[in-house]
Scaffold this motif. Sequence first.
Motif, short mmCIF file in Angstrom:
data_model
loop_
_atom_site.label_atom_id
_atom_site.label_comp_id
_atom_site.label_asym_id
_atom_site.label_seq_id
_atom_site.Cartn_x
_atom_site.Cartn_y
_atom_site.Cartn_z
N PHE A 6 -15.07 58.16 -24.80
CA PHE A 6 -13.87 58.92 -24.42
C PHE A 6 -14.14 59.98 -23.35
O PHE A 6 -13.22 60.69 -22.94
N GLY A 7 -15.39 60.12 -22.92
CA GLY A 7 -15.76 61.18 -21.99
C GLY A 7 -15.01 61.16 -20.68
O GLY A 7 -14.52 62.20 -20.22
N ASN A 8 -14.91 60.00 -20.06
CA ASN A 8 -14.21 59.93 -18.78
C ASN A 8 -12.73 60.27 -18.93
O ASN A 8 -12.17 61.02 -18.12
N ALA A 9 -12.09 59.72 -19.94
CA ALA A 9 -10.66 60.00 -20.17
C ALA A 9 -10.46 61.48 -20.50
O ALA A 9 -9.52 62.11 -20.00
N MET A 61 -12.39 64.06 -19.64
CA MET A 61 -12.59 64.84 -18.42
C MET A 61 -11.36 64.76 -17.51
O MET A 61 -10.93 65.78 -16.96
N GLN A 62 -10.81 63.58 -17.38
CA GLN A 62 -9.63 63.40 -16.54
C GLN A 62 -8.45 64.20 -17.10
O GLN A 62 -7.73 64.86 -16.35
N GLU A 63 -8.25 64.15 -18.40
CA GLU A 63 -7.11 64.83 -19.03
C GLU A 63 -7.18 66.35 -18.88
O GLU A 63 -6.14 67.00 -18.74
N ILE A 64 -8.37 66.92 -18.94
CA ILE A 64 -8.48 68.38 -18.87
C ILE A 64 -8.83 68.88 -17.47
O ILE A 64 -8.90 70.09 -17.25
N GLY A 65 -9.07 67.94 -16.54
CA GLY A 65 -9.36 68.34 -15.17
C GLY A 65 -10.79 68.80 -14.95
O GLY A 65 -11.07 69.56 -14.02
N LEU A 66 -11.70 68.35 -15.78
CA LEU A 66 -13.11 68.71 -15.66
C LEU A 66 -13.75 67.81 -14.60
O LEU A 66 -13.51 66.61 -14.57
N THR A 67 -14.57 68.41 -13.74
CA THR A 67 -15.23 67.65 -12.67
C THR A 67 -16.74 67.64 -12.89
O THR A 67 -17.28 68.43 -13.68
N TYR A 70 -3.60 71.09 -33.49
CA TYR A 70 -3.71 70.62 -32.11
C TYR A 70 -2.36 70.08 -31.62
O TYR A 70 -1.94 70.36 -30.49
N GLY A 71 -1.70 69.31 -32.45
CA GLY A 71 -0.41 68.72 -32.06
C GLY A 71 0.61 69.78 -31.69
O GLY A 71 1.30 69.66 -30.67
N ILE A 72 0.72 70.82 -32.48
CA ILE A 72 1.67 71.91 -32.19
C ILE A 72 1.31 72.59 -30.88
O ILE A 72 2.16 72.80 -30.01
N THR A 73 0.03 72.93 -30.73
CA THR A 73 -0.41 73.58 -29.51
C THR A 73 -0.17 72.70 -28.29
O THR A 73 0.34 73.16 -27.26
N ARG A 75 -2.51 61.20 -25.08
CA ARG A 75 -3.87 60.68 -24.90
C ARG A 75 -4.91 61.75 -25.22
O ARG A 75 -5.89 61.48 -25.93
N LEU A 76 -4.73 62.96 -24.71
CA LEU A 76 -5.67 64.04 -24.99
C LEU A 76 -5.64 64.41 -26.47
O LEU A 76 -6.69 64.65 -27.08
N TRP A 77 -4.46 64.44 -27.05
CA TRP A 77 -4.36 64.74 -28.48
C TRP A 77 -5.11 63.69 -29.31
O TRP A 77 -5.83 64.03 -30.25
#
Length: 138
Positions: free
Chosen positions: A35-38, A40-46, A102-105, A114-116
Amino acid sequence: MQLLEVLDGVSWLAVLAATISAFLLGAVWYARPLFGNAWMQEIGLTEDSIENANMPVTFGLTFLLQAVAATALSAILGEGTGWLDGLLTGLSIGLFWVATAYGITYLFEQRTLRLWLINAGYYIALFTIMGAIVGALQ
Protein backbone atom coordinates in the motif's frame (compact mmCIF):
# COMPACT_ATOMS: atom_id res chain seq x y z
CA MET A 1 -7.79 2.45 40.24
CA GLN A 2 -4.13 3.33 40.67
CA LEU A 3 -1.80 3.36 37.67
CA LEU A 4 0.66 1.05 39.41
CA GLU A 5 -2.13 -1.47 40.07
CA VAL A 6 -3.07 -1.45 36.40
CA LEU A 7 0.54 -1.84 35.27
CA ASP A 8 1.11 -4.66 37.78
CA GLY A 9 -0.96 -7.02 35.62
CA VAL A 10 0.83 -6.12 32.38
CA SER A 11 2.90 -8.83 30.75
CA TRP A 12 5.99 -7.02 29.51
CA LEU A 13 6.94 -9.97 27.30
CA ALA A 14 3.52 -9.69 25.64
CA VAL A 15 3.97 -5.93 25.25
CA LEU A 16 7.38 -6.39 23.63
CA ALA A 17 6.13 -9.12 21.27
CA ALA A 18 3.04 -7.08 20.31
CA THR A 19 5.13 -3.96 19.76
CA ILE A 20 7.55 -5.79 17.49
CA SER A 21 4.65 -7.33 15.55
CA ALA A 22 3.05 -3.89 15.09
CA PHE A 23 6.33 -2.43 13.87
CA LEU A 24 6.82 -5.28 11.40
CA LEU A 25 3.22 -5.07 10.17
CA GLY A 26 3.70 -1.36 9.46
CA ALA A 27 6.87 -2.09 7.51
CA VAL A 28 5.00 -4.57 5.31
CA TRP A 29 1.68 -2.66 5.09
CA TYR A 30 3.23 0.64 4.04
CA ALA A 31 5.90 -0.90 1.80
CA ARG A 32 5.65 0.25 -1.79
CA PRO A 33 4.55 -3.11 -3.25
CA LEU A 34 1.58 -3.37 -0.91
CA PHE A 35 0.00 0.00 0.00
CA GLY A 36 3.03 2.31 0.16
CA ASN A 37 2.72 3.83 -3.30
CA ALA A 38 -1.02 4.43 -2.97
CA TRP A 39 -0.59 5.85 0.54
CA MET A 40 2.17 8.22 -0.60
CA GLN A 41 0.03 9.37 -3.50
CA GLU A 42 -3.02 9.94 -1.28
CA ILE A 43 -1.17 12.10 1.26
CA GLY A 44 1.11 13.85 -1.24
CA LEU A 45 4.35 12.41 0.12
CA THR A 46 7.30 12.55 -2.29
CA GLU A 47 10.63 10.77 -2.53
CA ASP A 48 12.35 14.04 -1.57
CA SER A 49 10.28 14.45 1.58
CA ILE A 50 11.11 10.89 2.62
CA GLU A 51 14.83 11.42 1.99
CA ASN A 52 14.76 14.64 4.03
CA ALA A 53 12.88 13.12 6.98
CA ASN A 54 14.65 12.12 10.18
CA MET A 55 13.77 8.43 9.92
CA PRO A 56 15.62 7.25 13.07
CA VAL A 57 13.47 9.63 15.12
CA THR A 58 10.32 8.64 13.23
CA PHE A 59 10.97 4.92 13.69
CA GLY A 60 12.04 5.33 17.32
CA LEU A 61 8.95 7.31 18.27
CA THR A 62 6.75 4.93 16.29
CA PHE A 63 8.14 2.00 18.27
CA LEU A 64 7.61 3.88 21.54
CA LEU A 65 4.00 4.80 20.69
CA GLN A 66 3.23 1.24 19.62
CA ALA A 67 4.64 0.05 22.96
CA VAL A 68 2.30 2.45 24.76
CA ALA A 69 -0.65 1.06 22.78
CA ALA A 70 0.42 -2.52 23.52
CA THR A 71 0.75 -1.68 27.22
CA ALA A 72 -2.75 -0.21 27.28
CA LEU A 73 -4.10 -3.26 25.46
CA SER A 74 -2.40 -5.55 27.98
CA ALA A 75 -3.92 -3.55 30.85
CA ILE A 76 -7.39 -3.69 29.25
CA LEU A 77 -7.20 -7.45 28.67
CA GLY A 78 -5.92 -8.25 32.13
CA GLU A 79 -4.44 -11.51 33.31
CA GLY A 80 -5.65 -14.91 32.20
CA THR A 81 -6.97 -13.80 28.82
CA GLY A 82 -6.63 -16.21 25.94
CA TRP A 83 -5.54 -15.46 22.41
CA LEU A 84 -9.10 -15.51 21.03
CA ASP A 85 -10.41 -13.01 23.58
CA GLY A 86 -7.38 -10.84 22.83
CA LEU A 87 -7.94 -11.14 19.10
CA LEU A 88 -11.62 -10.18 19.40
CA THR A 89 -10.85 -7.28 21.72
CA GLY A 90 -8.14 -6.00 19.39
CA LEU A 91 -10.44 -6.38 16.38
CA SER A 92 -13.15 -4.43 18.21
CA ILE A 93 -10.74 -1.64 19.15
CA GLY A 94 -9.38 -1.38 15.62
CA LEU A 95 -12.76 -1.55 13.91
CA PHE A 96 -15.09 0.28 16.27
CA TRP A 97 -12.80 2.90 17.82
CA VAL A 98 -9.86 3.59 15.55
CA ALA A 99 -11.42 3.04 12.12
CA THR A 100 -14.54 5.01 13.02
CA ALA A 101 -12.45 7.86 14.48
CA TYR A 102 -10.44 7.97 11.26
CA GLY A 103 -13.69 7.86 9.29
CA ILE A 104 -15.13 10.89 11.09
CA THR A 105 -11.91 12.86 10.71
CA TYR A 106 -11.54 11.93 7.05
CA LEU A 107 -15.12 12.98 6.29
CA PHE A 108 -14.43 16.49 7.59
CA GLU A 109 -10.99 16.61 5.98
CA GLN A 110 -12.55 15.44 2.69
CA ARG A 111 -10.03 12.64 2.35
CA THR A 112 -10.63 9.68 0.09
CA LEU A 113 -12.15 6.32 0.84
CA ARG A 114 -8.95 4.80 -0.52
CA LEU A 115 -6.83 6.51 2.16
CA TRP A 116 -9.32 5.52 4.86
CA LEU A 117 -9.17 1.88 3.74
CA ILE A 118 -5.36 1.90 3.84
CA ASN A 119 -4.98 3.57 7.24
CA ALA A 120 -8.02 2.08 8.99
CA GLY A 121 -7.19 -1.34 7.57
CA TYR A 122 -3.72 -1.11 9.05
CA TYR A 123 -5.05 -0.35 12.53
CA ILE A 124 -7.70 -3.03 12.36
CA ALA A 125 -5.01 -5.57 11.45
CA LEU A 126 -2.57 -4.10 13.99
CA PHE A 127 -4.88 -4.24 17.00
CA THR A 128 -6.22 -7.66 16.00
CA ILE A 129 -2.70 -9.11 15.84
CA MET A 130 -1.55 -7.26 18.96
CA GLY A 131 -4.62 -8.45 20.85
CA ALA A 132 -4.05 -12.07 19.88
CA ILE A 133 -0.40 -11.88 20.94
CA VAL A 134 -1.11 -10.13 24.23
CA GLY A 135 -4.00 -12.47 25.00
CA ALA A 136 -1.85 -15.52 24.33
CA LEU A 137 1.07 -14.31 26.43
CA GLN A 138 -0.86 -12.63 29.24
